[in-house]
Every structure is written in structure tokens, then in C-alpha cells.
Scaffold this active site. Structure first.
Site, mmCIF file in Angstrom:
data_model
loop_
_atom_site.group_PDB
_atom_site.id
_atom_site.type_symbol
_atom_site.label_atom_id
_atom_site.label_comp_id
_atom_site.label_asym_id
_atom_site.label_seq_id
_atom_site.Cartn_x
_atom_site.Cartn_y
_atom_site.Cartn_z
ATOM 1 N N ASN A 50 0.866 -1.178 0.000
ATOM 2 C CA ASN A 50 0.000 0.000 0.000
ATOM 3 C C ASN A 50 0.904 1.230 0.000
ATOM 4 O OD1 ASN A 50 -1.788 2.045 0.558
ATOM 5 N ND2 ASN A 50 -2.351 1.310 2.605
ATOM 6 N N LYS B 292 0.114 4.262 -0.271
ATOM 7 C CA LYS B 292 -0.550 5.440 0.323
ATOM 8 C C LYS B 292 -0.334 6.658 -0.579
ATOM 9 C CE LYS B 292 -0.199 3.229 4.775
ATOM 10 N NZ LYS B 292 -0.071 3.317 6.225
ATOM 11 N N HIS C 237 -9.440 0.578 5.263
ATOM 12 C CA HIS C 237 -8.159 0.881 5.915
ATOM 13 C C HIS C 237 -8.419 1.870 7.057
ATOM 14 C CE1 HIS C 237 -4.127 2.338 6.643
ATOM 15 N NE2 HIS C 237 -3.684 1.249 6.030
ATOM 16 N N GLU D 101 -6.901 4.381 8.038
ATOM 17 C CA GLU D 101 -6.747 5.803 7.696
ATOM 18 C C GLU D 101 -8.009 6.326 7.007
ATOM 19 O OE1 GLU D 101 -3.006 5.444 5.614
ATOM 20 O OE2 GLU D 101 -2.053 4.889 7.501
ATOM 21 N N GLU E 273 -5.049 -5.279 10.733
ATOM 22 C CA GLU E 273 -4.083 -4.201 10.920
ATOM 23 C C GLU E 273 -4.348 -3.494 12.248
ATOM 24 O OE1 GLU E 273 -2.225 -2.982 6.935
ATOM 25 O OE2 GLU E 273 -3.879 -1.645 7.341
ATOM 26 N N GLY F 103 2.574 2.223 10.911
ATOM 27 C CA GLY F 103 3.498 3.345 10.761
ATOM 28 C C GLY F 103 4.197 3.746 12.048
ATOM 29 N N SER G 210 3.637 -2.127 10.494
ATOM 30 C CA SER G 210 5.087 -2.187 10.706
ATOM 31 C C SER G 210 5.680 -3.551 10.383
ATOM 32 C CB SER G 210 5.454 -1.757 12.132
ATOM 33 O OG SER G 210 5.065 -0.419 12.348
HETATM 34 P P1 PGA Z 1 2.962 0.236 7.751
HETATM 35 O O1 PGA Z 1 1.476 0.434 7.153
HETATM 36 O O2 PGA Z 1 3.518 -1.012 7.157
HETATM 37 O O3 PGA Z 1 3.709 1.479 7.322
HETATM 38 O O4 PGA Z 1 2.810 0.153 9.233
HETATM 39 C C1 PGA Z 1 0.637 -0.668 6.929
HETATM 40 C C2 PGA Z 1 -0.664 -0.188 6.344
HETATM 41 O O5 PGA Z 1 -1.136 0.895 6.708
HETATM 42 O O6 PGA Z 1 -1.264 -0.875 5.489
#
Ligand code: PGA
Length: 254
Positions: free
Chosen positions: A9, A11, A99, A101, A171, A177, A217
Site C-alpha cells: 500500500n 498510500k 483501511h 486511515e 491491521e 506506521g 510495521s
Molecule cells: P505500515 O502500514 O507497514 O507502514 O505500518 C501498513 C498499512 O497501513 O497498510
């Protein structure tokens, strides 16, 4: 059908030249380094404007194109939005929905996500549906209750045939992140719980056939340990998907 999968992803990152360079490097590294390795489906989810040019560089095979979101309506006066059919027409096979976000910054709730799922499936896209708890929810001991609700309200309204097309991604929000990864035991515990919920809502076969990815992460160092868990079928990768070396190493972690 259940399979090993790594989805990247991206983003809201990269420019067009950066996106093209990144995917070219990934495709070449994976092709050069994975002969004889276990089969892994790789899904790359760049920003909307780069879907077509990135898709052209994927070269088929184990590589598939995905989008990060879609609108719930098929078409119409929705300035600035992108429909599932548009995504399908530029070569997308997958779309990430739910997701954290999107849930947090764009107020996408279970009702809206249900509509988006239907729209994606109607256009022939395969949804990667994300669920996960906040740190507060985990610390209160409500993780399973929270996930049960997200699955029930957001996902389990689908028919058996529709659900067949879905990949689930766990997740934990506290791990996205942040550099804090769930331990492989924490991930396994939740993945097994999700599989059990699928068996209850559908049947044992559906539960066995669903790929459940871990995200948060996940990186080249911890992927092998996470992916070795019996109910972890791969990863949804954010930050590490933007580095060709790291993403390739994650793909090689099965
Ligand atoms: P990350 O994000 O690997 O940077 O923690 C995962 C995601 O949001 O799908």
C-alpha cells in the site's frame, strides 16, 4: 482461494517517475531472486494517477494491480471521486477497503464500507478488507469484541459467492506506521479468531479458503516470523513497500 500474498500500500507517496522506478526495481529483483521459492501473489497499490503506468510495468505473472479506495456509487456527479468500474478498466484486480486511515480521516463507517464492498464486487474487483483495533481498545481487553463488530457490520452481509472474493487484512492501528509490530503470537491469536468468525458466519470451507494478511510495521526483519504462523497468509505493507530491497525481502519471507 487461500494463497500466500504480499500487498504493498503506497498510500499518498511517490511521483510518477518515482513510482515507475520503484515498480521496475521490485519486478526485476523478484524475478531475479525468487526462482524455486514458494508461490506468492504480489499486489501493488499505487496512488490513482499511477495505476495505469505502474500496471504496464508489472508484466503479469505473480504481480497484480490494486487500488487504495473506491467510491460506493457506480458513476455520476461525485466530483473528485473514482469508481470501481474505472479501476477495473485500468487493470486493477484488487481494492483496499476499510483501511484505518480511511475510517479515521475520512469517517468511513461500516455502513459506507458495506456499500463500497458491494460496488467493488459488482465491478469485478477483489476487496482487501481491513480491520483492527486501537491501542486503547486493546488495553481495555476489547480487541475481539471490536473485531467481531467490524467483521459482522462491515463484511459478513456478503453472500457466500461474494465473500469468496475477499481477502481480510488484520491491521492493529497501534502498529501502523509506528514501528511497533504485533508479536507473531498476537497476530496468530487474532488471525485464528478472524478465521473462526468466518467459519461461524459462513462455513468451515470459507474460513479455510480465506487469505488473512497481517499489516502494521511489517518489515524485512519480522516478516518471516509473522508469515510462519499457521493463520497468517502474508502481509499488507505500508512503509516497507516503498523500498524495493525491503519489499522484495518481504516477498521472499515465506
Ligand atoms: P505500515 O502500514 O507497514 O507502514 O505500518 C501498513 C498499512 O497501513 O497498510
Amino acid at each position: 482461494m487461500r494463497k500466500n500474498m504480499v500487498a504493498g500500500n503506497w498510500k499518498m507517496n511517490t511521483t510518477l517517475p518515482e513510482a515507475q522506478a520503484l515498480i521496475s526495481e521490485i519486478v526485476h529483483m523478484v524475478q531475479d531472486e525468487t526462482t524455486g521459492s514458494p508461490a506468492v501473489e504480489v499486489v501493488v497499490c499505487p496512488p490513482f494517477p499511477f495505476l495505469l503506468p505502474v500496471g504496464k510495468l508489472l508484466q503479469g505473472g505473480q504481480f497484480h494491480l490494486g487500488a487504495q479506495n473506491c467510491h460506493q456509487k457506480a458513476s455520476g456527479a461525485f466530483t473528485g471521486e473514482v469508481s470501481a468500474a474505472m479501476l477495473q478498466s485500468v487493470g486493477c484486480e484488487y481494492v483496499i477497503l476499510g483501511h484505518s486511515e480511511r475510517r479515521q480521516y475520512f469517517r468511513e463507517d461500516d455502513e459506507l464500507l458495506s456499500q463500497k464492498l458491494k460496488a467493488a464486487l459488482a465491478a469485478g474487483l477483489k476487496p482487501i478488507f481491513c480491520v483492527g483495533e486501537t491501542l486503547e481498545t486493546r488495553e481495555q481487553g476489547d480487541t475481539f469484541k471490536h473485531l467481531e463488530k467490524q467483521l459482522k457490520d462491515g463484511l459478513f452481509h456478503l453472500s457466500n459467492e461474494e465473500f469468496d472474493q475477499v481477502t481480510v487484512a488484520y491491521e492493529p492501528i497501534w502498529a501502523i506506521g509506528t514501528g511497533k509490530t504485533a508479536t507473531s503470537q498476537q497476530a496468530q491469536e487474532v488471525h485464528a479468531f478472524i478465521r473462526e468468525q468466518i467459519a461461524r458466519a459462513y462455513d468451515a470451507k470459507a474460513a479455510l479458503n480465506t487469505s488473512i494478511l497481517y499489516g502494521g510495521s511489517c518489515n524485512a526483519q519480522n516478516a518471516r516470523e509473522l508469515f510462519s504462523q499457521p493463520d497468517v497468509d502474508g502481509g499488507l505493507i505500508g512503509g516497507a513497500a516503498l523500498k524495493s530491497r525491503d519489499f522484495t525481502d518481504i516477498i521472499k519471507s515465506f
